[in-house]
Enzyme design. Sequence first.
Site, mmCIF file in Angstrom:
data_model
loop_
_atom_site.group_PDB
_atom_site.id
_atom_site.type_symbol
_atom_site.label_atom_id
_atom_site.label_comp_id
_atom_site.label_asym_id
_atom_site.label_seq_id
_atom_site.Cartn_x
_atom_site.Cartn_y
_atom_site.Cartn_z
ATOM 1 N N GLU A 131 66.993 58.931 -53.603
ATOM 2 C CA GLU A 131 65.887 59.796 -54.032
ATOM 3 C C GLU A 131 66.444 60.974 -54.838
ATOM 4 O OE1 GLU A 131 63.288 61.420 -51.010
ATOM 5 O OE2 GLU A 131 61.978 62.255 -52.528
ATOM 6 N N ALA A 187 68.153 65.319 -45.055
ATOM 7 C CA ALA A 187 68.064 63.970 -44.515
ATOM 8 C C ALA A 187 67.200 63.147 -45.452
ATOM 9 C CB ALA A 187 67.433 63.992 -43.127
ATOM 10 N N MET A 188 67.253 61.828 -45.273
ATOM 11 C CA MET A 188 66.515 60.959 -46.195
ATOM 12 C C MET A 188 65.860 59.818 -45.433
ATOM 13 S SD MET A 188 65.586 60.384 -49.206
ATOM 14 C CE MET A 188 64.468 59.033 -49.497
ATOM 15 N N GLU A 189 64.587 59.608 -45.770
ATOM 16 C CA GLU A 189 63.740 58.701 -45.002
ATOM 17 C C GLU A 189 63.836 57.237 -45.419
ATOM 18 O OE1 GLU A 189 62.577 61.077 -47.237
ATOM 19 O OE2 GLU A 189 60.897 60.283 -48.386
ATOM 20 N N ASN A 190 64.964 56.772 -45.967
ATOM 21 C CA ASN A 190 65.085 55.374 -46.383
ATOM 22 C C ASN A 190 64.478 54.433 -45.344
ATOM 23 O OD1 ASN A 190 67.040 56.390 -48.373
ATOM 24 N ND2 ASN A 190 68.359 56.608 -46.578
ATOM 25 N N HIS A 237 60.295 64.624 -38.994
ATOM 26 C CA HIS A 237 59.871 64.597 -40.407
ATOM 27 C C HIS A 237 60.249 63.254 -41.062
ATOM 28 C CE1 HIS A 237 59.360 66.620 -44.455
ATOM 29 N NE2 HIS A 237 60.134 65.593 -44.791
ATOM 30 N N GLU A 238 61.498 62.873 -40.915
ATOM 31 C CA GLU A 238 61.931 61.622 -41.560
ATOM 32 C C GLU A 238 61.182 60.437 -40.968
ATOM 33 O OE1 GLU A 238 63.436 62.225 -44.185
ATOM 34 O OE2 GLU A 238 64.071 64.246 -43.650
ATOM 35 N N HIS A 267 57.683 60.160 -42.304
ATOM 36 C CA HIS A 267 57.661 59.603 -43.665
ATOM 37 C C HIS A 267 57.450 58.091 -43.656
ATOM 38 C CE1 HIS A 267 58.303 62.619 -46.678
ATOM 39 N NE2 HIS A 267 59.493 63.009 -46.275
ATOM 40 N N GLU A 301 55.526 64.808 -49.385
ATOM 41 C CA GLU A 301 56.197 65.932 -48.733
ATOM 42 C C GLU A 301 55.205 66.921 -48.110
ATOM 43 O OE1 GLU A 301 59.030 65.550 -47.907
ATOM 44 O OE2 GLU A 301 59.845 64.133 -49.359
HETATM 45 N N1 0A1 Z 1 62.943 63.198 -49.144
HETATM 46 C C1 0A1 Z 1 63.814 63.888 -48.252
HETATM 47 C C2 0A1 Z 1 64.679 64.965 -48.778
HETATM 48 C C3 0A1 Z 1 65.391 64.837 -50.091
HETATM 49 C C4 0A1 Z 1 65.352 65.881 -50.960
HETATM 50 C C5 0A1 Z 1 66.002 65.857 -52.175
HETATM 51 C C6 0A1 Z 1 66.709 64.744 -52.495
HETATM 52 O O1 0A1 Z 1 67.384 64.681 -53.688
HETATM 53 C C7 0A1 Z 1 67.207 65.635 -54.635
HETATM 54 C C8 0A1 Z 1 66.773 63.688 -51.654
HETATM 55 C C9 0A1 Z 1 66.100 63.738 -50.450
HETATM 56 C C10 0A1 Z 1 62.959 64.553 -47.211
HETATM 57 O O2 0A1 Z 1 61.929 65.124 -47.522
HETATM 58 O O3 0A1 Z 1 63.339 64.541 -46.074
HETATM 59 ZN ZN ZN Z 2 60.305 64.854 -46.648
#
Ligand code: 0A1
Ligand code: ZN
Length: 881
Positions: free
Chosen positions: A128, A269-272, A304-305, A308, A327
């Site tokens: 992302e 963190a990242m919600e993959n 939060h993750e 998502h 978001e």
């Molecule tokens: N989507 C994720 C956070 C996130 C923010 C920025 C990124 O790259 C610029 C990547 C991920 C979240 O909201 O938790």
């Molecule tokens: Zn988020």
Amino acid sequence: MTDAAANTVVYLKDYTVPSFLIPRVELDIALFEDDAVVRATLAVERNREAAESTAALQLDVDELNLDSIGVNGIDLSPDQYALDERHLTIPEVPNRFELTTVCRIYPKQNTKLMGIYTSSTGFFSLCEPEGFRRITPFLDRPDVMARYRVTLHADRESYPALLANGNLVAQGEEAEGRHWATWEDPFPKPSYLFAVVAARLDRQADSFVTRSGREVLLQFFVEPGKLDQGVFALESLKKAMKWDEESYGLEVDLDQYNVVAVGDFNAGAMENKGLNIFNTKLVLARPDISTDFDFNFIDRTVAHEYFHNWTGNRVTCRDWFQLALKEGLTVFREEQYAGDMYSRPVARIQKVRQLRSSQYPEDAGPMAHPVRPASYQQISNFYTSTVYSKGAEVVRMMHTLVGADNFRKGVDLYFQRHDGHAVTTDQLVQAMQDAGEVDLTQFKRWYDQSGTPRVDVQDQYDPASQIYELTVRQSCPPTPGQPEKLPFHLPLTIGLLDDAGHDISLQLEGEAAPQGTSRVLSLRQEKTVFRFVKVPTRPIPSLGRDFSAPVIIDYAYGDDDLQHLLSFDSDPFNRWDAGQRLALKLLLQGITDYQIGEAVRFPESLADAFGRLLADGLNDPAFAAEALALPAEVHIAEQLEVIDPAAVHHARLAMRRFLAERLKTALQKTYNDCAVVGSYSPDAKSAGRRALRNLCLAYLMELDDADTRRLCVGQLQQAGNMTDALAALTALANCDCPERKPALEQFYSKWRDEPLVVDKWLGVEAMSRLPGTVARVKELSSHPAFTHKNPNKVYALLGSFGANQFNFNTADGSGYTFMSEQILVLDPVNPQIAARMARNFERWKRYEPKRRALMKITLEQVAAVQGLSRETAEVVTKSLS
Ligand code: 0A1
Ligand code: ZN
């Protein structure tokens, strides 16, 4: 041509559906020490909804080395396609075909940490928003959703864990001590949710049984030897899963849910899908190395993750302008969760502090943008507090306007309509409108107009008729590209207090009976008059209860009014806000006094009011800690026409010292009374006691007497948890005393092998208000513990320093010069993080002439650098415009 010169602007109005779709993706990724080979097989088809039926296929690429390309199994010759820095174009393709590409990438050299890169324990990914194009050529946009099947190959010994999205479907061994694993994700997803991990990690497994009776495997993967630090987050995940079932009827939809911790990460963190990747600082926790704040933040971020998975993954964004769709809604859900798990008013207060010290300044500066921006150069620069925090406020306002039950129906409707699709914020609002039967057409302006609205309130009371009239006017200042604004539709929740501090029943003219003592007034016009009848005495209005809208409310409160609200308002948020307003009012006077060379003095009534809060502190320590904390320097500065950071700092310090002197005995008593006995627990109640106790310590340390310093050093040495240790260290770091240096040195040598604690140490040093901080931070930038390659280290040292209003803005400009040098070192390493640091300069026009000139020159010097990244270029050019 420099990178920066290649910056193009993307406009929301130019959105068109993709010319092609890619319903299926097969990836085979072979990871080696020095490089990786990515073989992709894409099922490509023309999009019937696209206007042009003969368009060329144009895939996104970024730093890819293309080895081969084929259509339906036949290799293309170089004249059949074109490859430049950003695109791979194939002019002539069939309507439906299989595209195969083989690319070589270099994860070890990938310091941008986007795409696939390495960290100490192995290979990780972050896609992302536009990182997938750094792995394979693709239509790297969220409205292209595919089913993925991914095979990973790597050395078995070095990288025992091979993970990707979805479910593990096969695995095996291969030659030369390597192994492989194939993962299949049954859910179509946009490319930004793609993830892979190949690493040496310890694994903690657990399970969650959904309310429909499905058992889901939960796995946490952390650095070897750190399993104990993952336990708290694992519990949070289960709590979040249960909460979402109970609150929204949403169940986890996967057979397994994996969470991986990595020390080098560009975000929190990242919600993959099915494979969340977390920055270690937002997943690892243990009482001796993590503070109450960390525990709370981890709990919320895990939730939060997870949230998502529905709001973001099942229903995703059509394009990146819609970032707040996922978001804003997810942060709002996270806030609801935090309200249920901790103190609701305190969570609300902390949110508003953050809005006022980060989002309001952003909204008043050159990077101001709507919650749904109309254009961008680099989308990575738009992961802002406007999109996240204000985005959540916008969702909260809909919740207030349609009511909790209808909001829930709106969310149900949103999923019924859009599950599996990529949609826009308009579609979310539409679902709320249809469920709530409230016309939200005008409300949508919140997504498109930037700037913080001001709500001016004037009142009139007529004792003879017992009518109380409130005249409410709204306005919104000009922001970049938006000189004029239309009125917003906003909920203003109010109450009226009588002389005894009780809420008065609220009956509007024309109503048959009173309707409660707290009510939501719906504002739509520029000016609205509300006439309340049967108001027995002149009331004091409590405006914007629970912070009902992200606006600035102007009302000419007298000091006595504020004292009254501070003592009696039934709305805890406004009780807190009355204290903040009172302090702010007196601070602004103090700033003027400081500037004209007068002694900065404060009225005894302030000490009395704060003394009452303190005396009552044990009833709700977490609330008292918030109520006794003064507004942040940034927020104070925001109120000034021209910012003089030294005056802001000294006035605030003078108020702290004044309160410490007047309330010394009470502070000492509360400090002692709040001691938490027994073993550490991060629960809200004991965290609240620690917060109040440490606030007392910080005030007492303003007196700079040897006894308090001894107490502080004692707390640092004997603390059984990081919350108390760090509070003591912070107080010492702000004190020019003999105990300071040894305390900082010992702290570092004790924790030098715990990267997350080293970050805290760097932060404390960089946040110090003492003179000499610029030189010290400079020294630390070449300390062995610091590296520009690790975002956590950069945020800890440079991010904290940039937030240090007093020392970043030293009058000689040395803070500016240092920061700009660091930005230029960082830019080629990790442009996203460099761009974040560049934002420290964006408010330059607001400062007094000397600093303003110094900041401007510094920005111009950065802007003139050849080869500046697109990310940093966007920030500096917009700042200078
Ligand atoms: N989507 C994720 C956070 C996130 C923010 C920025 C990124 O790259 C610029 C990547 C991920 C979240 O909201 O938790
Ligand atoms: Zn988020």
